[in-house]
Design a protein around this motif. Structure first.
Motif, mmCIF file in Angstrom:
data_model
loop_
_atom_site.group_PDB
_atom_site.id
_atom_site.type_symbol
_atom_site.label_atom_id
_atom_site.label_comp_id
_atom_site.label_asym_id
_atom_site.label_seq_id
_atom_site.Cartn_x
_atom_site.Cartn_y
_atom_site.Cartn_z
ATOM 1 N N GLU A 1 3.275 6.430 -6.607
ATOM 2 C CA GLU A 1 3.656 5.961 -5.065
ATOM 3 C C GLU A 1 3.098 7.053 -4.049
ATOM 4 O O GLU A 1 3.253 8.216 -4.403
ATOM 5 N N CYS A 2 2.475 6.601 -3.160
ATOM 6 C CA CYS A 2 1.592 7.515 -2.328
ATOM 7 C C CYS A 2 1.963 6.950 -0.879
ATOM 8 O O CYS A 2 2.054 5.744 -0.568
ATOM 9 N N THR A 3 2.037 7.824 0.117
ATOM 10 C CA THR A 3 1.843 7.408 1.598
ATOM 11 C C THR A 3 0.770 8.427 2.267
ATOM 12 O O THR A 3 0.559 9.276 1.931
ATOM 13 N N LEU A 4 0.194 7.519 3.149
ATOM 14 C CA LEU A 4 -1.106 7.954 3.632
ATOM 15 C C LEU A 4 -0.927 7.985 5.128
ATOM 16 O O LEU A 4 -0.268 6.876 5.696
ATOM 17 N N ALA A 5 -1.628 9.126 5.720
ATOM 18 C CA ALA A 5 -1.399 9.181 7.032
ATOM 19 C C ALA A 5 -2.624 8.352 7.893
ATOM 20 O O ALA A 5 -3.474 8.970 8.496
ATOM 21 N N THR A 6 -2.528 7.091 7.763
ATOM 22 C CA THR A 6 -3.971 6.321 8.056
ATOM 23 C C THR A 6 -3.178 4.899 8.287
ATOM 24 O O THR A 6 -2.173 4.570 7.721
ATOM 25 N N SER A 7 -4.256 3.872 8.741
ATOM 26 C CA SER A 7 -3.421 2.452 9.175
ATOM 27 C C SER A 7 -3.950 1.462 8.173
ATOM 28 O O SER A 7 -3.505 0.393 8.219
ATOM 29 N N THR A 8 -4.978 2.135 7.036
ATOM 30 C CA THR A 8 -5.404 1.135 5.989
ATOM 31 C C THR A 8 -5.439 2.167 4.715
ATOM 32 O O THR A 8 -5.356 3.324 5.008
ATOM 33 N N CYS A 9 -5.597 1.612 3.449
ATOM 34 C CA CYS A 9 -5.851 2.273 2.468
ATOM 35 C C CYS A 9 -7.310 2.704 2.257
ATOM 36 O O CYS A 9 -8.387 1.779 2.362
ATOM 37 N N PRO A 10 -7.613 3.971 2.472
ATOM 38 C CA PRO A 10 -9.120 4.394 2.231
ATOM 39 C C PRO A 10 -9.663 4.000 0.936
ATOM 40 O O PRO A 10 -9.175 3.926 -0.237
ATOM 41 N N PRO A 11 -11.021 3.620 0.990
ATOM 42 C CA PRO A 11 -11.531 3.319 -0.437
ATOM 43 C C PRO A 11 -11.538 4.409 -1.334
ATOM 44 O O PRO A 11 -11.386 4.053 -2.600
ATOM 45 N N ASP A 12 -11.640 5.720 -0.990
ATOM 46 C CA ASP A 12 -11.481 6.766 -1.952
ATOM 47 C C ASP A 12 -10.165 6.559 -2.767
ATOM 48 O O ASP A 12 -10.164 6.886 -3.858
ATOM 49 N N VAL A 13 -8.976 6.120 -2.247
ATOM 50 C CA VAL A 13 -7.766 6.106 -2.798
ATOM 51 C C VAL A 13 -7.832 5.039 -3.807
ATOM 52 O O VAL A 13 -7.533 5.101 -4.883
ATOM 53 N N LEU A 14 -8.454 3.771 -3.285
ATOM 54 C CA LEU A 14 -8.441 2.674 -4.299
ATOM 55 C C LEU A 14 -9.601 3.141 -5.501
ATOM 56 O O LEU A 14 -9.138 2.632 -6.613
ATOM 57 N N TYR A 15 -10.549 3.755 -5.161
ATOM 58 C CA TYR A 15 -11.275 4.424 -6.219
ATOM 59 C C TYR A 15 -10.513 5.157 -7.132
ATOM 60 O O TYR A 15 -10.832 4.772 -8.762
ATOM 61 N N ALA A 16 -9.805 6.046 -6.823
ATOM 62 C CA ALA A 16 -8.802 6.778 -7.763
ATOM 63 C C ALA A 16 -7.990 5.989 -8.700
ATOM 64 O O ALA A 16 -7.889 6.253 -9.879
ATOM 65 N N LEU A 17 -7.613 4.919 -8.324
ATOM 66 C CA LEU A 17 -6.744 3.768 -9.051
ATOM 67 C C LEU A 17 -7.625 3.110 -9.958
ATOM 68 O O LEU A 17 -6.996 3.158 -10.927
ATOM 69 N N VAL A 18 -8.675 2.976 -9.632
ATOM 70 C CA VAL A 18 -9.652 1.965 -10.647
ATOM 71 C C VAL A 18 -10.059 2.988 -11.641
ATOM 72 O O VAL A 18 -10.126 2.533 -12.661
ATOM 73 N N ILE A 19 -10.274 4.153 -11.253
ATOM 74 C CA ILE A 19 -10.857 5.169 -12.386
ATOM 75 C C ILE A 19 -9.734 5.412 -13.237
ATOM 76 O O ILE A 19 -10.006 5.514 -14.490
ATOM 77 N N ALA A 20 -8.703 5.388 -13.031
ATOM 78 C CA ALA A 20 -7.384 5.367 -13.634
ATOM 79 C C ALA A 20 -6.848 4.403 -14.478
ATOM 80 O O ALA A 20 -5.988 4.328 -15.118
ATOM 81 N N ARG A 21 -7.722 3.099 -14.298
ATOM 82 C CA ARG A 21 -7.348 1.925 -14.726
ATOM 83 C C ARG A 21 -5.755 1.404 -14.359
ATOM 84 O O ARG A 21 -5.083 0.952 -15.314
ATOM 85 N N LEU A 22 -5.317 1.675 -13.131
ATOM 86 C CA LEU A 22 -3.848 1.349 -12.780
ATOM 87 C C LEU A 22 -4.170 0.033 -11.829
ATOM 88 O O LEU A 22 -4.919 -0.228 -11.120
ATOM 89 N N ARG A 23 -2.991 -0.836 -12.046
ATOM 90 C CA ARG A 23 -2.701 -1.905 -11.229
ATOM 91 C C ARG A 23 -2.064 -1.689 -9.805
ATOM 92 O O ARG A 23 -1.239 -1.003 -9.701
ATOM 93 N N LEU A 24 -2.681 -2.254 -8.893
ATOM 94 C CA LEU A 24 -2.074 -2.124 -7.399
ATOM 95 C C LEU A 24 -1.011 -3.028 -7.480
ATOM 96 O O LEU A 24 -1.244 -4.581 -7.534
ATOM 97 N N ARG A 25 0.107 -2.657 -6.995
ATOM 98 C CA ARG A 25 1.331 -3.425 -6.853
ATOM 99 C C ARG A 25 1.735 -3.857 -5.522
ATOM 100 O O ARG A 25 2.133 -4.909 -4.910
#
Length: 82
Positions: free
Chosen positions: A43-67
């Motif tokens: 679980e993470c909280t970001l100080a932004t109005s959208t999810c940055p591509p770098d964050v999504l990339y970290a999830l993909v590299i770790a093979r995690l599912r976005l819930r």
């Protein structure tokens, strides 16, 4: 290496990568049964109005599912799991 250890390491690797992001306000790696999920969860909280591509990339590299990924309060909340 057991499945649980491998899953924990994947979640922790993604948490470490996201925590290094300049817009990360906080990140937690939660064990199965902690909270509403029965698997390793990030679980993470970001100080932004959208999810940055770098964050999504970290999830993909770790093979995690976005819930969940949505605005919450003044930031953006992301939940991912194994």
């Amino acid at each position: 290496m057991s499945c649980t250890v491998e899953q924990r390491e994947r979640v922790q690797a993604a948490a470490d990568a996201i925590e290094a992001h300049p817009r990360c306000a906080g990140v937690d790696a939660l064990a199965p049964g902690v909270g509403p999920h029965d698997a390793w969860t990030l679980e993470c909280t970001l100080a932004t109005s959208t999810c940055p591509p770098d964050v999504l990339y970290a999830l993909v590299i770790a093979r995690l599912r976005l819930r969940e990924a949505r605005p919450r309060g003044t930031g953006y909340h992301v939940v991912a799991g194994v």
